[in-house]
Scaffold this active site. Sequence first.
Site, mmCIF file in Angstrom:
data_model
loop_
_atom_site.group_PDB
_atom_site.id
_atom_site.type_symbol
_atom_site.label_atom_id
_atom_site.label_comp_id
_atom_site.label_asym_id
_atom_site.label_seq_id
_atom_site.Cartn_x
_atom_site.Cartn_y
_atom_site.Cartn_z
ATOM 1 N N ASP A 69 0.035 4.737 0.953
ATOM 2 C CA ASP A 69 -0.083 5.626 2.113
ATOM 3 C C ASP A 69 0.051 4.886 3.430
ATOM 4 O O ASP A 69 -0.579 3.867 3.661
ATOM 5 C CB ASP A 69 -1.412 6.382 2.051
ATOM 6 C CG ASP A 69 -1.448 7.333 0.866
ATOM 7 O OD1 ASP A 69 -0.510 8.137 0.743
ATOM 8 O OD2 ASP A 69 -2.395 7.253 0.066
ATOM 9 N N ASP A 116 0.855 -1.182 0.000
ATOM 10 C CA ASP A 116 0.000 0.000 0.000
ATOM 11 C C ASP A 116 0.895 1.237 0.000
ATOM 12 O O ASP A 116 1.966 1.235 0.607
ATOM 13 C CB ASP A 116 -0.891 -0.010 1.243
ATOM 14 C CG ASP A 116 -1.882 1.146 1.279
ATOM 15 O OD1 ASP A 116 -2.137 1.753 0.220
ATOM 16 O OD2 ASP A 116 -2.395 1.434 2.361
#
Length: 81
Positions: free
Chosen positions: A6, A4
């Site tokens: 963020d 991922d």
Amino acid sequence: MLLDVDETLVHSSFSVTDKHDIMLPIDIEGKICNIYVQVRPNCCEFIQEVGKYWEVVIFTASLSKYANPLMDILDPDGVAP
């Protein structure tokens, strides 16, 4: 390997910080907003290294107009298409 963006690879904020590594000007609904990005240590090197051994897929729930230019910086060789 699935990663991922963020809070895993980077921390981003609309607030100005003197600790940011990247400042991305992004057009959001006709207004230019600066996004200040702190990159995790060795993030770019990590992507390059794991790309030697696994297929790397990077995802985000964020807007593509933020994520695409950011990934162009973090992964200039396109290890994670």
